[in-house]
Design an enzyme around this catalytic site. Structure first.
Site, PDB file in Angstrom:
ATOM      1  CE1 TYR A 114      -0.721   2.298   7.515  1.00 25.49           C
ATOM      2  CE2 TYR A 114       1.617   2.466   7.980  1.00 25.49           C
ATOM      3  CZ  TYR A 114       0.580   2.341   7.085  1.00 25.49           C
ATOM      4  OH  TYR A 114       0.863   2.257   5.732  1.00 25.49           O
ATOM      5  CE  LYS A 126       2.846   1.321   3.109  1.00 25.24           C
ATOM      6  NZ  LYS A 126       2.797   0.792   1.728  1.00 25.24           N
TER       7      LYS A 126
HETATM    8  P1  NAD Z   1      -5.728  -1.375  -2.485  1.00 20.20           P
HETATM    9  O1  NAD Z   1      -6.291  -2.467  -1.639  1.00 20.20           O
HETATM   10  O2  NAD Z   1      -6.604  -0.807  -3.520  1.00 20.20           O
HETATM   11  O3  NAD Z   1      -4.350  -1.817  -3.134  1.00 20.20           O
HETATM   12  C1  NAD Z   1      -3.466  -2.705  -2.512  1.00 20.20           C
HETATM   13  C2  NAD Z   1      -3.030  -3.669  -3.587  1.00 20.20           C
HETATM   14  O4  NAD Z   1      -2.013  -4.563  -3.086  1.00 20.20           O
HETATM   15  C3  NAD Z   1      -4.177  -4.553  -4.100  1.00 20.20           C
HETATM   16  O5  NAD Z   1      -4.323  -4.382  -5.480  1.00 20.20           O
HETATM   17  C4  NAD Z   1      -3.694  -5.956  -3.805  1.00 20.20           C
HETATM   18  O6  NAD Z   1      -4.100  -6.874  -4.793  1.00 20.20           O
HETATM   19  C5  NAD Z   1      -2.210  -5.761  -3.815  1.00 20.20           C
HETATM   20  N1  NAD Z   1      -1.495  -6.874  -3.202  1.00 20.20           N
HETATM   21  C6  NAD Z   1      -1.554  -7.328  -1.923  1.00 20.20           C
HETATM   22  N2  NAD Z   1      -0.761  -8.425  -1.798  1.00 20.20           N
HETATM   23  C7  NAD Z   1      -0.190  -8.642  -3.010  1.00 20.20           C
HETATM   24  C8  NAD Z   1       0.692  -9.613  -3.524  1.00 20.20           C
HETATM   25  N3  NAD Z   1       1.176 -10.617  -2.767  1.00 20.20           N
HETATM   26  N4  NAD Z   1       1.058  -9.530  -4.826  1.00 20.20           N
HETATM   27  C9  NAD Z   1       0.583  -8.555  -5.634  1.00 20.20           C
HETATM   28  N5  NAD Z   1      -0.277  -7.600  -5.200  1.00 20.20           N
HETATM   29  C10 NAD Z   1      -0.662  -7.659  -3.907  1.00 20.20           C
HETATM   30  O7  NAD Z   1      -5.286  -0.242  -1.420  1.00 20.20           O
HETATM   31  P2  NAD Z   1      -4.494   1.116  -1.605  1.00 20.20           P
HETATM   32  O8  NAD Z   1      -4.784   1.887  -0.371  1.00 20.20           O
HETATM   33  O9  NAD Z   1      -4.735   1.699  -2.921  1.00 20.20           O
HETATM   34  O10 NAD Z   1      -2.975   0.635  -1.477  1.00 20.20           O
HETATM   35  C11 NAD Z   1      -1.969   0.937  -2.439  1.00 20.20           C
HETATM   36  C12 NAD Z   1      -0.703   1.366  -1.711  1.00 20.20           C
HETATM   37  O11 NAD Z   1      -0.912   2.648  -1.113  1.00 20.20           O
HETATM   38  C13 NAD Z   1      -0.269   0.439  -0.575  1.00 20.20           C
HETATM   39  O12 NAD Z   1       1.131   0.346  -0.569  1.00 20.20           O
HETATM   40  C14 NAD Z   1      -0.735   1.203   0.650  1.00 20.20           C
HETATM   41  O13 NAD Z   1       0.003   0.855   1.821  1.00 20.20           O
HETATM   42  C15 NAD Z   1      -0.429   2.610   0.206  1.00 20.20           C
HETATM   43  N6  NAD Z   1      -1.055   3.676   0.995  1.00 20.20           N
HETATM   44  C16 NAD Z   1      -2.391   3.670   1.224  1.00 20.20           C
HETATM   45  C17 NAD Z   1      -2.974   4.680   1.976  1.00 20.20           C
HETATM   46  C18 NAD Z   1      -4.435   4.674   2.273  1.00 20.20           C
HETATM   47  O14 NAD Z   1      -4.865   5.391   3.187  1.00 20.20           O
HETATM   48  N7  NAD Z   1      -5.255   3.934   1.531  1.00 20.20           N
HETATM   49  C19 NAD Z   1      -2.169   5.706   2.499  1.00 20.20           C
HETATM   50  C20 NAD Z   1      -0.800   5.701   2.242  1.00 20.20           C
HETATM   51  C21 NAD Z   1      -0.247   4.669   1.484  1.00 20.20           C
END
Ligand code: NAD
Length: 253
Positions: free
Chosen positions: A153, A160
């Protein structure tokens, strides 16, 4: 739960996104939604999804670009006048920083990860809180790797930690205006961003094997909790990081 509420969803990439689970649930609960997309490639994916939830406010927003944030704020103000909630589901780190050693993180790689994944919540709060004239709610997404060292990670864990701390400070500041700020910390979910994390399937498998509930969570699970946290039913909850990982965080590796 969200009848007569207007919300902005930042971070939708495709129908695997956590933001999509949140969008569907908040819409089902009555919210009117606006969406942003990062670039033209993603616009093609975001537009049809947003339209399928009756949204006609679909705007570009790179969270690292102040002018785009300003234009987004102006467009929401013009169309709606006020805003009730913002979902911040954004994170990014350069692949070499996600997959390399922390001790080899470059100054630029650190800046990119922290600015995009943590500062962006502050930037959106600065721009959009003034539109929450009747109180409101910000919700972001974090992960357990902020608290414990989770293999692979890496830099995102540091980002985070900064994001969660920003949630607490923003909650204290914005509470005066009846604006709440919270985070959901879901277990691993297979999304576009997750592909950047090495050996991600092992994270999914570890949760299924070891978490008390022996299951992975889905964007829909996150959506159900998000709808509650964004609604008036959660009107006393702010500054919180709520785990949604089948109890995986209880194990304390
Ligand atoms: P995802 O790839 O679907 O979403 C991530 C989003 O961030 C994308 O839409 C991307 O366009 C956007 N992004 C990146 N850089 C950007 C910028 N400069 N300006 C605007 N948007 C930007 O993936 P996800 O897993 O749905 O991620 C959403 C959130 O959930 C993130 O914060 C991620 O860290 C968090 N999260 C994910 C998980 C997991 O296992 N997938 C677990 C815990 C937390």
């Amino acid at each position: 739960m969200l009848q007569n509420k207007r919300g902005l969803i930042v971070g939708l990439a495709n129908n695997s996104s956590i933001a999509w689970g949140i969008a569907q649930t908040t819409r089902r609960e009555g919210a009117e939604l606006a969406f942003t997309y990062l670039n033209d490639a993603l616009k093609k994916r975001v537009e049809p999804l947003a339209k399928s939830l009756d949204s006609d406010l679909i705007l570009p927003c790179d969270v690292n670009d102040d002018q785009q944030i300003e234009a987004l704020t102006a467009a929401i103000k013009e169309k709606w006048g006020h805003l009730d909630f913002v979902v911040h589901a954004v994170a990014f780190a350069q692949r070499q920083d996600l997959q390399g050693k922390i001790s080899e993180t470059s100054r630029e790689g650190f800046r990119v990860a922290l600015e995009t994944s943590a500062f962006s919540l502050i930037a959106l709060a600065h721009a959009l809180a003034p539109l929450m004239s009747e109180g409101g709610s910000f919700l972001t997404l974090t992960y357990y790797g902020s608290e414990k060292v989770v293999p692979n990670y890496n830099i995102m864990g540091i980002a985070k930690a900064a994001l969660e701390c920003s949630v607490r400070y923003l909650a204290c500041e914005l509470g005066e205006q009846n604006i709440r700020v919270n985070a959901i910390s879901p277990g691993a979910i297979k999304t576009l961003s997750a592909k950047g994390i090495a050996d991600f399937n092992s994270m999914l498998a570890a949760t299924r094997e070891k978490a008390p509930l022996h299951r992975n969570v889905s964007p829909d699970d996150v959506g159900e909790l998000a709808a509650f946290l964004l609604s008036d039913r959660a009107s006393a909850i702010t500054g919180d990081v709520v785990y949604l990982d089948g109890g995986y965080n209880l194990l304390g590796f």
